[in-house]
Motif scaffolding. Structure first.
Motif, short mmCIF file in Angstrom:
data_model
loop_
_atom_site.label_atom_id
_atom_site.label_comp_id
_atom_site.label_asym_id
_atom_site.label_seq_id
_atom_site.Cartn_x
_atom_site.Cartn_y
_atom_site.Cartn_z
N HIS A 157 0.82 -1.21 0.00
CA HIS A 157 0.00 0.00 0.00
C HIS A 157 0.86 1.26 0.00
O HIS A 157 0.47 2.29 -0.56
CB HIS A 157 -0.98 0.00 1.18
N THR B 181 -9.83 5.72 -3.38
CA THR B 181 -9.00 4.52 -3.29
C THR B 181 -7.62 4.82 -2.71
O THR B 181 -6.76 3.94 -2.71
CB THR B 181 -8.83 3.88 -4.69
N TRP B 182 -7.42 6.03 -2.24
CA TRP B 182 -6.11 6.40 -1.72
C TRP B 182 -5.84 5.67 -0.41
O TRP B 182 -6.62 5.74 0.54
CB TRP B 182 -6.05 7.91 -1.49
N PRO B 183 -4.73 4.95 -0.33
CA PRO B 183 -4.44 4.20 0.90
C PRO B 183 -4.22 5.12 2.10
O PRO B 183 -3.58 6.16 1.97
CB PRO B 183 -3.15 3.44 0.56
N ASP C 12 2.10 1.70 -3.53
CA ASP C 12 1.01 2.27 -4.33
C ASP C 12 1.04 3.79 -4.25
O ASP C 12 0.92 4.50 -5.26
CB ASP C 12 -0.32 1.71 -3.83
N ASP D 273 -8.48 12.69 -5.12
CA ASP D 273 -8.91 11.66 -4.16
C ASP D 273 -10.13 10.95 -4.73
O ASP D 273 -11.25 11.46 -4.67
CB ASP D 273 -9.23 12.30 -2.81
N ASP D 274 -9.88 9.77 -5.29
CA ASP D 274 -10.97 9.00 -5.92
C ASP D 274 -11.57 7.97 -4.98
O ASP D 274 -12.34 7.10 -5.39
CB ASP D 274 -10.48 8.32 -7.19
#
Length: 267
Positions: A11, A34-36, A14, A31-32
């Motif tokens: 992560h 899915t940002w860890p 990523d 920021d969609d």
């Protein structure tokens, strides 16, 4: 700058990949959903991995920068903790040179004070003394360029993004005289017009205090500085959008540092 060894967790890798692509493509990260999520320690691990990518591409370590050392900057960005980022030789713009803002995403500029380190310092060594290792000071400007859309981030995200580091400019070095640095007027000018005012006292009350804070933070992170390295002490005013024209910082008794900004912003 650190003795980083283990490969980052998936992560974290990523995050590193997204930020590296954002910088190299000059396209901000939105920021969609899915940002860890990162802890602060994980964010510094991501920062180190990003720095490793830069050095693998041929850049060389040049120093460290401190962020959020002024109340104005903390209020502007909505954070409250001092942070540290890494500088490379590719980030430095020679005094008087030209910068094309299209090379960046949405740059902002802030006036600063820079310190020069005279000898190698391992901040993880309990016997290290950063204060006595600094021999010179200079007026400076930092050009920050968050890789996040709209400069929106929390503390771990900005740390992972190398504290928005992009470019920096340093004026002429002068011998270090700590008592003389406490309350110097700082002015940001564009084409000869004064556009922002501050004081070195806005930098933690006195710029020398940033070195003590850096030593403590650097010890926790295992950072080191080589002889000749630069330490950017942090902003004396809030950052402003980087304008086109001759952009200059003037620090009373220390001197000036400036560049020309020519071209259109990258959109």
């Amino acid at each position: 700058m650190t003795a980083d060894t283990a490969a980052p967790a998936p992560h974290i890798e990523d995050v590193v990949g997204r930020l590296d692509l954002a910088e190299t493509s000059r396209t901000p990260v939105g920021d969609d959903g899915t940002w860890p999520a990162l802890t602060l320690d994980e964010a510094y691990t991501a920062q180190a991995a990003l720095f490793a990518r830069r050095t693998a591409r041929g850049e060389h370590e040049a120093g460290l920068k401190l962020g959020f050392t002024s109340a104005a900057k903390m209020r502007q960005m909505g954070v409250s903790d001092l942070i540290v980022g890494r500088l490379t030789d590719a980030m430095r713009i020679a005094e008087g040179d030209i910068l094309d803002p299209a090379a960046l995403i949405h740059p902002r500029v802030e006036p600063e004070v820079a310190f020069r380190v005279a000898r190698d310092v391992d901040l993880a060594d309990p016997a290290a003394d950063l204060l006595s290792s600094v021999d010179a000071v200079a007026p400076a400007m930092e050009i920050i360029d968050s890789r996040y859309e709209g400069f929106r981030f929390d503390l771990p995200r900005v740390v992972a993004d190398n504290t928005s580091a992009a470019r920096y400019v340093i004026g002429a070095w002068a011998p270090l005289d700590p008592p003389a640095l406490g309350n110097l007027g700082v002015t940001l000018r564009v084409d000869g017009r004064d556009t922002a005012f501050g004081s070195t006292s806005a930098i933690l009350g006195h710029p020398m205090r940033t070195l003590t804070r850096l030593q403590a933070l650097g010890a926790r992170l295992g950072l080191r500085l080589r002889a000749g390295a630069v330490v950017l002490a942090g902003a004396a005013t809030a950052a402003v959008p980087l304008p086109v024209g001759h952009v200059e910082v003037a620090v009373a008794t220390l001197g000036r540092a400036g560049i020309r900004v020519e071209g259109a912003r990258h959109e």
